[in-house]
Scaffold this active site. Sequence first.
Site, PDB file in Angstrom:
ATOM      1  N   SER A  78       7.507  11.558 -40.025  1.00  0.00           N
ATOM      2  CA  SER A  78       8.859  11.036 -39.757  1.00  0.00           C
ATOM      3  C   SER A  78       9.795  12.186 -39.381  1.00  0.00           C
ATOM      4  CB  SER A  78       9.412  10.314 -40.989  1.00  0.00           C
ATOM      5  OG  SER A  78       8.584   9.244 -41.346  1.00  0.00           O
ATOM      6  N   ALA A 172       8.652   6.078 -37.566  1.00  0.00           N
ATOM      7  CA  ALA A 172       9.267   7.114 -38.393  1.00  0.00           C
ATOM      8  C   ALA A 172      10.144   6.393 -39.418  1.00  0.00           C
ATOM      9  CB  ALA A 172      10.123   8.025 -37.528  1.00  0.00           C
ATOM     10  N   LYS A 173       9.999   6.785 -40.670  1.00  0.00           N
ATOM     11  CA  LYS A 173      10.763   6.100 -41.729  1.00  0.00           C
ATOM     12  C   LYS A 173      12.135   6.769 -41.846  1.00  0.00           C
ATOM     13  CE  LYS A 173       9.858   4.273 -46.385  1.00  0.00           C
ATOM     14  NZ  LYS A 173      10.102   2.866 -46.145  1.00  0.00           N
ATOM     15  N   ALA A 174      12.998   6.443 -40.874  1.00  0.00           N
ATOM     16  CA  ALA A 174      14.316   7.079 -40.813  1.00  0.00           C
ATOM     17  C   ALA A 174      15.340   6.211 -41.536  1.00  0.00           C
ATOM     18  CB  ALA A 174      14.733   7.262 -39.359  1.00  0.00           C
ATOM     19  N   TYR A 178      17.010   1.465 -41.320  1.00  0.00           N
ATOM     20  CA  TYR A 178      17.160   0.415 -42.330  1.00  0.00           C
ATOM     21  C   TYR A 178      18.435  -0.401 -42.164  1.00  0.00           C
ATOM     22  CZ  TYR A 178      12.695   1.496 -44.001  1.00  0.00           C
ATOM     23  OH  TYR A 178      11.328   1.612 -44.042  1.00  0.00           O
TER      24      TYR A 178
END
Length: 322
Positions: A78, A172-174, A178
């Site tokens: 990420s 990518a866990k940005a 969210y």
Amino acid sequence: LQGRGGLTFNSAIEKVTASRVWVNGEMKKWDEATVHISSSIVNYGAGIFEGIKAYQGSKENYFWVFRLEEHIERFYESAKVHRMDLPFTRERLKEAVISVVSDNRFSEDVYIRPIAYRGGFFELLWGLSPVEVAIFAIPNPREERLARMDKGIRCCTSSWRRIPDSAMPPRAKACSNYMNSRLAKNEARSFGFDDAVLLTINGKVSEGSGANIFLVKNGLLITPSVTSDILEGINRKTILEIGCNDLGLKIIERDIDRTELYLTDELFLSGTVAEVTPITSMDNILVGDGKVGTITKKIKDMYFNIVTGKVDKYKHWLTPAH
Ligand SMILES: Cc1ncc(COP(=O)(O)O)c(C=O)c1O
């Protein structure tokens, strides 16, 4: 007052605010783990994160951290997408996760949140600030989660589409991704549903607001492929492995139409938070007979045996923290 996760609000707050947070290599008091209001993480969501679960073992203050290696790897991936150089090695971060679990001596399962962020002062004046890393943890009692998994949840198809890789990559866990999940989840809640399933820009099924989605139909385990604008879940991979190796299901990763969600035998979400959560209705249409499916239940039972260290062949997925 009832807080999230079944703890009374006051006892949850007391436990969390008495806990310590790992910040840039040092353990700090909860209240001291802060960033400035002008920082890019606050103003633009300039950060990436992970969500990791540590499961309480049979002994006191003994936890199994589930698939730590893979979570730390995804943290790096990420960061890479967002051109952030992490100032700590993978080994150092793994040790830090373990110390946050063991030092805080929680008495329930633990949800762990590593986050890398630009936490300095206002970017437009000072320029890009250095990447900082913090890790905090909160208790996450098991009973309420198990009750939700026994009952299943009601979902709707979101009117919001999943952010595409070409604009805001979900791989990518940005942090900022969210906001898309929140639009979907808050809308679903306001309509009286528990959660939402998002479609891609092209109208194919992508994933839940914070979890991957699986269909079970005629003995097949079907899930959107990794090019469906999903976060490539570590639990998704886990479910595919146990579905194939232990339950003898045929695995299919492909495009899924919205109406397939109505006509499948079973439907469930997978993820660090969702674990294995059955969906019993979609847009108020019952999934199967509206009860938790038998294969979903088998997968959930197997999953819980694995994460609590009861299955020897998958013990390599667990890292002890005590
Ligand atoms: C959008 C989204 N998809 C999928 C997942 C599942 O990922 P994992 O199984 O790695 O927790 C998550 C949870 O973190 C998520 O936030």
